[in-house]
Design an enzyme around this catalytic site. Structure first.
Site, PDB file in Angstrom:
ATOM      1  N   SER A  46       3.988   2.214   8.467  1.00 45.38           N
ATOM      2  CA  SER A  46       3.786   1.205   7.437  1.00 45.38           C
ATOM      3  C   SER A  46       5.078   1.028   6.666  1.00 45.38           C
ATOM      4  O   SER A  46       5.713   2.003   6.277  1.00 45.38           O
ATOM      5  CB  SER A  46       2.680   1.636   6.489  1.00 45.38           C
TER       6      SER A  46
ATOM      7  N   ASP B 297       1.221  -7.679   2.351  1.00 45.07           N
ATOM      8  CA  ASP B 297       1.301  -6.242   2.055  1.00 45.07           C
ATOM      9  C   ASP B 297       2.754  -5.783   1.904  1.00 45.07           C
ATOM     10  O   ASP B 297       3.283  -5.083   2.761  1.00 45.07           O
ATOM     11  CB  ASP B 297       0.589  -5.474   3.180  1.00 45.07           C
TER      12      ASP B 297
ATOM     13  N   HIS C  39       0.816  -1.218   0.000  1.00 52.13           N
ATOM     14  CA  HIS C  39       0.000   0.000   0.000  1.00 52.13           C
ATOM     15  C   HIS C  39       0.851   1.271   0.000  1.00 52.13           C
ATOM     16  O   HIS C  39       0.354   2.345  -0.323  1.00 52.13           O
ATOM     17  CB  HIS C  39      -1.076  -0.005   1.103  1.00 52.13           C
TER      18      HIS C  39
HETATM   19  N1  ARG Z   1      -4.945   0.523   7.775  1.00 55.68           N
HETATM   20  C1  ARG Z   1      -3.631   0.504   7.214  1.00 55.68           C
HETATM   21  C2  ARG Z   1      -2.939   1.873   7.392  1.00 55.68           C
HETATM   22  O1  ARG Z   1      -3.399   2.889   7.563  1.00 55.68           O
HETATM   23  C3  ARG Z   1      -3.540  -0.005   5.827  1.00 55.68           C
HETATM   24  C4  ARG Z   1      -4.207   0.828   4.773  1.00 55.68           C
HETATM   25  C5  ARG Z   1      -4.132   0.271   3.393  1.00 55.68           C
HETATM   26  N2  ARG Z   1      -5.042  -0.813   3.188  1.00 55.68           N
HETATM   27  C6  ARG Z   1      -6.376  -0.670   2.888  1.00 55.68           C
HETATM   28  N3  ARG Z   1      -7.108  -1.749   2.756  1.00 55.68           N
HETATM   29  N4  ARG Z   1      -6.946   0.485   2.695  1.00 55.68           N
HETATM   30  O2  ARG Z   1      -3.016   2.849   7.039  1.00 55.68           O
HETATM   31  N1  ASP Z   2      -1.396   1.369   7.958  1.00 51.88           N
HETATM   32  C1  ASP Z   2      -0.672   2.446   8.610  1.00 51.88           C
HETATM   33  C2  ASP Z   2       0.296   3.114   7.655  1.00 51.88           C
HETATM   34  O1  ASP Z   2       0.023   3.167   6.468  1.00 51.88           O
HETATM   35  C3  ASP Z   2      -0.011   1.981   9.853  1.00 51.88           C
HETATM   36  C4  ASP Z   2      -0.898   2.153  11.041  1.00 51.88           C
HETATM   37  O2  ASP Z   2      -1.642   3.143  11.091  1.00 51.88           O
HETATM   38  O3  ASP Z   2      -0.803   1.328  11.941  1.00 51.88           O
HETATM   39  O4  ASP Z   2       1.271   3.738   8.034  1.00 51.88           O
END
Ligand code: ARG
Ligand code: ASP
Length: 709
Positions: free
Chosen positions: A640, A220, A84
Site C-alpha cells: 500500500s 486513497d 489508509h
Molecule cells: N484492503 C486494503 C489493504 O489491506 C485497504 C485497507 C484500508 N481500507 C479499508 N476500508 N479498511 O489492506
Molecule cells: N491494502 C494493502 C496494504 O495496506 C495492500 C494489499 O493487501 O493489497 O498494504
C-alpha cells in the site's frame, strides 16, 4: 520455412507476456526480469530501477513507518502514500473543531506542515548477496541447532562489519526459505511532516463495503514531507530542519493508462507464502481460515449493531471495525479464490511431478515429512489462531489483560524495568480508553469466549477454566474488574511492583486473562514453534529442491518486508462466466454510488460541483476523470502506497488494494484473476489542484507529457 519462424516468434512472445507475478529483488533484475519487462512494454533497464553509486528509481522509494510504502515526488522531499497509511497521523492531528479525517487537511504554506512524533521513513541504499558469508562454517556434520547458532553468529558479524556511513544501518534478511541471504544498508529519516490529506469521503470512499472490491472509486492518498538536517542527512525533529533533497524523485505523467500498458510497482510487500505444500494450503482453507473468519464474524456483528444505534460508539469503533473487517473479508475471498482456482489440486500435481523426480534421492522424504508435520501441527495451529483472534485481536478486556501479564513478567527484570513498562501502559491507556465502550466489549466477550470453549481443542484449553459459566463470568468481570475503565485501571497500577502485582491478581478480569495468557506463553506457542521450526527445515530443503528439479520455472522469493519490484500490465478481469470487469473507473462511478449522508458513500458538495462543471483541466480524458485502475502486478499488504511506474520511469498511479477474487495471491498468484487496484495519479493531482486548490504543492511536481486539453 518463413511461416515456421513467424509461428515460433509468436509463441515466444505469447509465452513471455504470460510471465507475470512475482516480487523480485531490485538488485537481481539483470537478465530474465529485464527481458520479461521489455516483453511487457518497458523501456527501463535494470540499472534505471536499481543502481549503487548513481541515482536510480530505488532512491525515490521508502518504507513508510515500517508498514506501508511511500515515494518521493518532488525535489523537496514530498512523499506520496495512501490515506489508509497516513490515517493514524491524520487522526492524531484531528480535534472536534478541526477534524482532518472528515474535512481533509492541506498545508497551504510550508509552515503549516505538521510534525509527527515517532514517524520514520527508510531508504534502501544498497543490497548485497551475503549468502556465502552467512553459510561460512556450516557443514553437514553440525546439528540443526548448531547450524542455526552459527548462522546467527555469522549474520551478527556481517551486520557489524558492513561498510556503511555512521548514520546508516545494516540488516541481513533471508530469502528463498533461508537458502539465500541479503544485506541491506538503510537510511532512516525521523522528521516527517503531514502535508495533505483529502477528506475521508474521498480518501476512504466506499469504506468497508468497497474494500477489496472492484469497481472501486477511492482517492486513497495522503502527502507527507521528509525533513533533514543542514547536511541533508537524517535528523531528529527541529524547526531548523530543511526539506530533504532526494537523489531521485518520480516525475508525474499525465498521459494516462490504457489496457495493456506496462506497469511496475516498487515497494515493501510484507508476507506471502507461495511455496507451501498442498497439505498446508488445505489446512489454511479448511481449518484455519474458517475458524478466524467465524470469530471475526461474531465480533463484527456485535460491534456493527452498537455502531448503528449509537453515534458515539460509531466514532469510537469505526477504525477498529475497519481493521477487523479488512482481514475478515480478505480471508473469505482468499479461501474462495483458492478453491475456485483449484490451487490445492495444482500443488498436488506439482508434488506428483516432484516426487517422481526425487524418487530414490535424499529428497524423497520431503513430501512425506510435510504430511507428517502438518498433521502434527494442525491442532496447535488451530488453537494458536483461535487464541490470537479471541484474546489478542478481538476481545479488548482480554487484550488488556495480556498487556498486564507482560507487565507482571517485566518485574522479574527489576523494579526500574517494571516502572518503565508501567509508564508505557499508562500512556497507551489514555488513547485506548477514549475509544472504549464496556458494553460493546462485554457482548463481544460473551460471544467470543463462548465460541472459544466450543471450538478450542481441549488439549489447549487450560484445565482451571473447564466448567466456566461464560455469562456469569462476563457479568462479574464487567461489574467488578478494574480493566474496564481508565480511572480504575490507573488506580490498579499505583505503587511498586509487589503492590501492583498482588492487587492485579485479585482482579477477576486479570486473573481470567492471565490464565489464557499463560496457556499461550507456556503451552500453545512453544508447542507450535517446536513443530514450525521442523517445518521450516523441510521447507528450506523443498525450496532448494524445487529450484533444482524445475530449473526452467520462475521462482521468486516470498515477500518479507524488503524492497521489491513487481511488474505487469493494465488489465481487466473476468471473475466469473459472463462477467468482464473493465480496468478503469471514472468520477461518474462515484456519482452513481453517491448516498447522501451515508458514512461510506457520501460525496462532498465541492466534488459534486466539479463533476457538474466537468472542470478537469488536463487531468481528464474525453470529458471523463479517471479514478482507479487495475493491473496484473503481484502485490500484498505493505505494498500500500507503492508507486505505479510507467515504461519510462514516471509515476502513473498509487497502489492501495487488490480485488477480492484474487486475494489468494498470497498463496497462489494467478495472472488470470489476481489484480492490484491503484489510484490514477491524475485523480490525485486533480484533488490536490482543483479540489483543494493547493497550488503550492502542484508547483513542486514535475509533470511530463501533459496532454493538451
Ligand atoms: N484492503 C486494503 C489493504 O489491506 C485497504 C485497507 C484500508 N481500507 C479499508 N476500508 N479498511 O489492506
Ligand atoms: N491494502 C494493502 C496494504 O495496506 C495492500 C494489499 O493487501 O493489497 O498494504
Amino acid at each position: 520455412m518463413k511461416n515456421r519462424i513467424l509461428l515460433f516468434a509468436l509463441c515466444i512472445s505469447i509465452n513471455l507476456s504470460a510471465q507475470q507475478g512475482g516480487m523480485w529483488i531490485p538488485s537481481q533484475l539483470e537478465g530474465r526480469n529485464e527481458k520479461e519487462m521489455k516483453a511487457l512494454g518497458s523501456n527501463l533497464s535494470a540499472k534505471d530501477i536499481y543502481a549503487v553509486g548513481k541515482s536510480s528509481i530505488k532512491d525515490a522509494i521508502v518504507h513508510f513507518n515500517g508498514g506501508c510504502t511511500a515515494e518521493v515526488i518532488s525535489k523537496k522531499g514530498l512523499l506520496l502514500t495512501n490515506h489508509h497509511c497516513g490515517f493514524g497521523a491524520i487522526q492524531s492531528h484531528s480535534t472536534t473543531e478541526n477534524d482532518y479525517l472528515k474535512d481533509g487537511f492541506w498545508a497551504y504554506k510550508a509552515k503549516d506542515e505538521l510534525k509527527n512524533s515517532g514517524m520514520v521513513v527508510t531508504f534502501i541504499k544498497r543490497i548485497d548477496d551475503v549468502t556465502v558469508q552467512v553459510f561460512n562454517g556450516i557443514t553437514d556434520a553440525l546439528s540443526e541447532k548448531e547450524k542455526q547458532d552459527k548462522i546467527s553468529q555469522n549474520i551478527k558479524k556481517i551486520q557489524k562489519n558492513a561498510i556503511k556511513e555512521t548514520w546508516q544501518e545494516a540488516k541481513v534478511k533471508s530469502f528463498y526459505k533461508k537458502n539465500q541471504y541479503f544485506l541491506f544498508i538503510t537510511e532512516t529519516f525521523k522528521d516527517i511532516r503531514l502535508v495533505g490529506a483529502p477528506p475521508s469521503s474521498i480518501g476512504k470512499f466506499g469504506a468497508d463495503t468497497d474494500n477489496w472490491m472492484w469497481p472501486r472509486h477511492s482517492g486513497d492518498f495522503s502527502l507527507f514531507r521528509i525533513y533533514a538536517g543542514k547536511d541533508n542527512k537524517p535528523a531528529v525533529y527541529s524547526e531548523k530542519n530543511k526539506p530533504y533533497k532526494p537523489k531521485h524523485y518520480l516525475p508525474v505523467s499525465l498521459d494516462g493508462v490504457s489496457e495493456g500498458d506496462f506497469t511496475l510497482v516498487y515497494g515493501f510487500p510484507g508476507r506471502t507464502n507461495e511455496y507451501l505444500p498442498a497439505v498446508a494450503l488445505s489446512q489454511i482453507v479448511n481449518t484455519l481460515n474458517p475458524a478466524k473468519i467465524k470469530i471475526r464474524d461474531e465480533a463484527l456483528k456485535v460491534v456493527d449493531t452498537y455502531m448503528r444505534n449509537d453515534a458515539t460508539i460509531k466514532m469510537q469503533y469505526a477504525s477498529k471495525f475497519a481493521s477487523i473487517a479488512n482481514y475478515w473479508k480478505k480471508w473469505i475471498g482468499e479461501s474462495q479464490g483458492i478453491q475456485k482456482s483449484k490451487a490445492i489440486e495444482k500443488k498436488e500435481r506439482l508434488e506428483k511431478a516432484f516426487a517422481a523426480k526425487v524418487k530414490g534421492t535424499a529428497n524423497e522424504t520431503i513430501l512425506p515429512m510435510f504430511d507428517k508435520l502438518y498433521s502434527e501441527i494442525k491442532e496447535v495451529a488451530l488453537a494458536r489462531d483461535i487464541w490470537i483472534e479471541t484474546v489478542y485481536r478481538n476481545t479488548e478486556v482480554l487484550h488488556q489483560s495480556f498487556g498486564l501479564y507482560q507487565l507482571e513478567l517485566s518485574a522479574e527484570k527489576g523494579e526500574a524495568n517494571f516502572e518503565k513498562e508501567k509508564e508505557k501502559l499508562l500512556h497507551a491507556y489514555k488513547g485506548f480508553y477514549k475509544n472504549y465502550n464496556a458494553n460493546v466489549d462485554k457482548d463481544v466477550f460473551k460471544k467470543l469466549v463462548t465460541l472459544y470453549f466450543k471450538t478450542n481443542p481441549k488439549k489447549y484449553t487450560p484445565n482451571d477454566l473447564e466448567n466456566t459459566n461464560v455469562a456469569m463470568l462476563a457479568d462479574t468481570i464487567f461489574k467488578t474488574s478494574s480493566l474496564v475503565s481508565l480511572d480504575k485501571v490507573t488506580a490498579l497500577l499505583q505503587g511498586d511492583s509487589k503492590t501492583v502485582i498482588t492487587r492485579m491478581n485479585k482482579d477477576i478480569g486479570y486473573s481470567f486473562g492471565k490464565t489464557l495468557a499463560k496457556s499461550f506463553y507456556f503451552v500453545i506457542n512453544p508447542a507450535y514453534h517446536a513443530i514450525q521450526n521442523k517445518i521450516a527445515v523441510v521447507q528450506k530443503k523443498y525450496m532448494k529442491a524445487l529450484m533444482q528439479e524445475f530449473p526452467e520455472d520462475r521462482f521468486f522469493p516470498d515477500a518479507n518486508s524488503t524492497l521489491r519490484i513487481t511488474y505487469g500490465q493494465v488489465k481487466g478481469y473476468a471473475p466469473k462466466d459472463g462477467v468482464y470487469y473493465k480496468p478503469v473507473s471514472y468520477l461518474k462511478g462515484i456519482i452513481e454510488k453517491y448516498k447522501p449522508n451515508d458514512y461510506e458513500f457520501d460525496v462532498s458538495q465541492k466534488l459534486l460541483d466539479l463533476y457538474k462543471t466537468k472542470d478537469y483541466c488536463n487531468y481528464g480524458v474525453n470529458g471523463k476523470l479517471p479514478v482507479n485502475f487495475l493491473g496484473t502486478n503481484h502485490t500484498t499488504g505493505g505494498n500500500s502506497g507503492s508507486p505505479v511506474i510507467d515504461a519510462n520511469g514516471n509515476l502513473i498511479g498509487l497502489n492501495f488494494d487488490r480485488v477480492w477474487e484474487g486475494t489468494m495471491s498470497d498463496y497462489n498468484y494467478d495472472p488470470e484473476i489476481c489484480r492490484n487496484i491503484m489510484v490514477d495519479v491524475r485523480y490525485i493531482m486533480f484533488i490536490i489542484d482543483k479540489y483543494a486548490g493547493a497550488k503550492r504543492i502542484i508547483k513542486e511536481i514535475d509533470f511530463v507529457h501533459p496532454k493538451e486539453k
